[in-house]
Design an enzyme around this catalytic site. Structure first.
Site, mmCIF file in Angstrom:
data_model
loop_
_atom_site.group_PDB
_atom_site.id
_atom_site.type_symbol
_atom_site.label_atom_id
_atom_site.label_comp_id
_atom_site.label_asym_id
_atom_site.label_seq_id
_atom_site.Cartn_x
_atom_site.Cartn_y
_atom_site.Cartn_z
ATOM 1 N N ALA B 241 43.633 37.380 46.582
ATOM 2 C CA ALA B 241 44.248 38.537 46.481
ATOM 3 C C ALA B 241 44.092 39.302 45.196
ATOM 4 C CB ALA B 241 45.891 38.355 46.340
ATOM 5 N N HIS B 242 44.547 40.470 45.057
ATOM 6 C CA HIS B 242 44.199 41.668 43.992
ATOM 7 C C HIS B 242 44.424 41.033 42.814
ATOM 8 C CE1 HIS B 242 48.578 42.521 43.541
ATOM 9 N NE2 HIS B 242 48.587 42.417 44.760
ATOM 10 N N ASN B 243 43.785 41.044 41.798
ATOM 11 C CA ASN B 243 43.776 40.557 40.286
ATOM 12 C C ASN B 243 43.970 39.294 40.049
ATOM 13 O OD1 ASN B 243 45.245 43.450 40.727
ATOM 14 N ND2 ASN B 243 44.703 43.355 38.406
#
Lengths: 350, 350, 350
Positions: B241-243
């Protein structure tokens, strides 16, 4: 695609009651059908829909006696549901195999050949030295690497990626985004903690009548072949690792993963999101409930499993039932302890 | 690809016993090899295959003394297995980097440049302002958005989708269908129960020697970067997922998911179908068994975990062993209770 | 994309303090910003960054009084964070909708029409009889089958595959590699243990404001429609089987799977790697923790669940806490048993 009611009556061996020139373009449920659709009435509790349906034709039992006036064309058959299924299959077959011809631009490498009634979608790619059978449909944006063999009547949906040296049988269906023959996940740990790639030079063999779901991945073997035997049905988003073998007519639901070198037997039924460890041997006719985690061999045929780690299906349910009340069970034990302590001194005092 | 036995002997520093002009086209196990293949014999228990193999050549120890007549060409080396591995790597490298040139049609936007020995498959797309290094192979139907940077010797397999602004290092492999840089899953709940999209304007950075499996997805950061450090190996169908940040030389098996902003340490080993909650920090050298569900930080290095929720690996196995017999345990408690009740009146009667 | 500080001040209704002609090309965090970026300062604990930031402009509160000299251009607003969000959205909207025009080669079948401000990436495919609205962006290598309808302002990212007869609403986003409308997994067991394919002739309907993650798969209905209602947000690698219905504004995290004919209510929140069995009915406003396995209907609204099989969320945590100490609990029981046996004879002897 368009048929007349006469053509449909002939196809299902039915007797026409009404116009034979009504045009049918689709199939539908009797309660949802609109003009141009054919429906069926098998269950008497849906009879009322017969008098109000917008369907242009309805398949109905020869023995049926209507209570009201029927406006739609009827096709009288012995078994309306079975005739409807025949119709569905024919419709589906025609839609699926309707596409013929080569759309441009498409790419074909050197020394690759295809059989008759071939469909090649635009932006599809076929590499060098491929052998592709009759009636094969390769949809747009599909990729087929070098030295791939595909049998007759196989359908490759859009965006499927087939790596070099894959062998695919007859009457297979590969749904959109499936990847066949990607490198097995093999890395040798080095002294400094990094990993060196182990070359993956095997291939994938898919036998006849196999169905592969959308975005499912089947890795090639490190050496030798990853083999999917005859009649296997794989749902979407499944992971099949290098050197796995799946026995004939085994069915696997979505998002299940099978680790490297595991051999699944014939006629197994495997639920969704199940995980198999590597190097296992699973007996034929085994079944596994959804989300099972399988870490051991299964040697006896015909058993059912559940849980992570998985064990006997019905025993798992009984354990899970106790799991739900574990806090109460713990309390019970603590109360027991207290009681026993209270009893204890009696013994001592004796 | 075709080599002579002389060329192979030179490559592995071996001594030829037999013809030097035998043509070798592939590698195989000694028991499965056919004409045109080279195999190896390291384990004495496979010696019998040496006398019957169809392999055109066999790598064998310098100290080996045959008991029967050997018909195939031999290449004598110090360590047959190690020489075979060298051969495999060379074979694999040659196959992988063999493709050179630009197939048409392919699409390249404005102000994008590629280095030497470049391969561009048909129907591959490169957007504007991309910088692509030497020996990079971009297979058919791959998509590379605007402003993407790719280092040297990186392979982008068919149908990989790389969103704009992604940065990829040297010696990386991205397998078919992988998606890099798709929007993070960020939605702000509104008063009416609906959700508003949070713009995702960050990117993905993939360092050197990273392998990304087929159909694996790595989302871009909301702001800043999702980072996959040097030497990381990701299997198929993984969700990042993001980051998220994944430390160097961490290895993750298929179908694992890592939620937003979680940071995985270096040299971790993560099994298949594991799930990580968001915003966690996982110490280096941690390992997680398959199907673990990780909801808490791991602060100490080098520990092993299992279960959902995950805890100490060997403790989990002990708990799981008791779980299997929970119905019997419950019965035991109920029997105890009854006994204690029987004992009870004694105390009362005092 | 490039804006001046004057243009940005106008966009967010802010007051400019410094040059109005500074060029802004991107957005960033104040501690990470470089030249050409705009950042914001909302939290006083980041104030120090204001004096050292390389950002070309900073959004700041009208009431802010600097302690040191500020070199960067300031834009004074009522709520810096909210203004920054507005900016992000505008930036994101402009980037997303910037692409206009038809790249070549792309393929469009017969009798298919698109609205204005259309973008068609190279190697994208649109079949026959499609209706595509205004501002629709179809990225490279996307595939859209026959008879597909797409509303206005919808974005189809690279390599999305949409099967024939799919209906998609307005303001939807389909991320790379998503597959919409693949065949449902339906096979009728035959007497010989093999399976016959059940024709899948339904479609998929996706309503307005729906987001579909990368490599997510939504199967078509056997008959009728698989329906994704308004405002639903699906993360990556999700499996939605045939005839599923997902209620409006339900949010589902990555790698979850929903089996055939299950109906999920409105406003539900579903974690990652959750599995739903088939033919379930799940009440609105239900929530499910990650890796839950849902095998039963949920009839009451607003409840939370966890575990496999899933039950009440907080009860699951209590059971899981006892599970961790099951070996100790078992020991305790065995000790109790022993004590009771010691007590036992006393009673008998009485």
């Amino acid at each position: 695609m368009e048929f007349t009611t006469t053509e449909i009556a002939n196809l299902v061996g039915g007797e026409l009651k009404g116009s034979g020139s009504v045009k049918i373009r689709t199939v539908a449920k009797i309660e949802e059908a609109s003009e141009g659709a054919i429906a069926f009435l098998a269950n008497p509790k849906y009879e009322n829909y017969l008098y109000s349906t917008l369907a242009s034709a309805v398949l109905i039992s020869r023995s049926f006696i209507p209570k009201e006036e029927v406006k739609t064309t009827l096709i009288l058959v012995d078994d309306p549901y079975s005739s409807f299924t025949t119709l569905l299959e024919e419709y589906s077959r025609l839609v699926t195999f309707a596409k013929v011809g080569i759309e441009q631009p498409s790419f074909t490498g050197e020394n690759s050949f295809s059989g008759k009634n071939h469909y090649r979608g635009a932006f599809s790619y076929v590499g060098n030295n491929c052998r592709i059978g009759d009636n094969v449909k390769i949809y747009p944006n599909a990729y087929i690497g070098d030295n791939v063999q595909i049998g007759n009547n196989t359908i490759i949906y859009p965006g499927v990626k087939i790596y070099a040296n894959t062998v695919i049988g007859n009457y297979c269906t590969l749904h959109a985004g499936a990847v066949i023959g990607s490198d097995g996940f093999g890395f040798a740990p080095q002294k400094d903690g990094s990993y060196k790639t182990i070359p993956q030079i095997g291939n994938v063999i898919i036998e006849d009548h196999v169905s592969i779901g959308a975005n499912t991945v089947i890795d090639c073997a490190t050496m030798g072949s990853t083999v999917i035997h005859e009649g296997v049905k794989l749902d979407n988003l499944i992971q099949v690792a290098h050197n796995v073998e799946i026995g004939k007519h085994t069915v696997i639901a979505a998002q299940t993963g099978i680790s490297g070198s595991t051999r699944i037997g014939d006629y197994c039924m495997i639920g969704g999101q199940v995980g198999f460890a590597g190097h296992l041997k699973i007996a034929s006719r085994s079944s596994f409930g959804a989300q099972s985690g399988v870490g051991n061999n299964v040697t006896e045929e015909g058993k059912s499993f559940l849980g992570s780690p998985a064990f006997d299906y019905s025993k798992y349910f009984r354990s899970a039932a106790v799991f739900r009340k574990l806090p109460e069970v713990l309390k019970k034990i603590e109360e027991l302890e207290e009681k026993v302590i209270t009893l204890g001194p009696v013994e001592k005092g004796r």
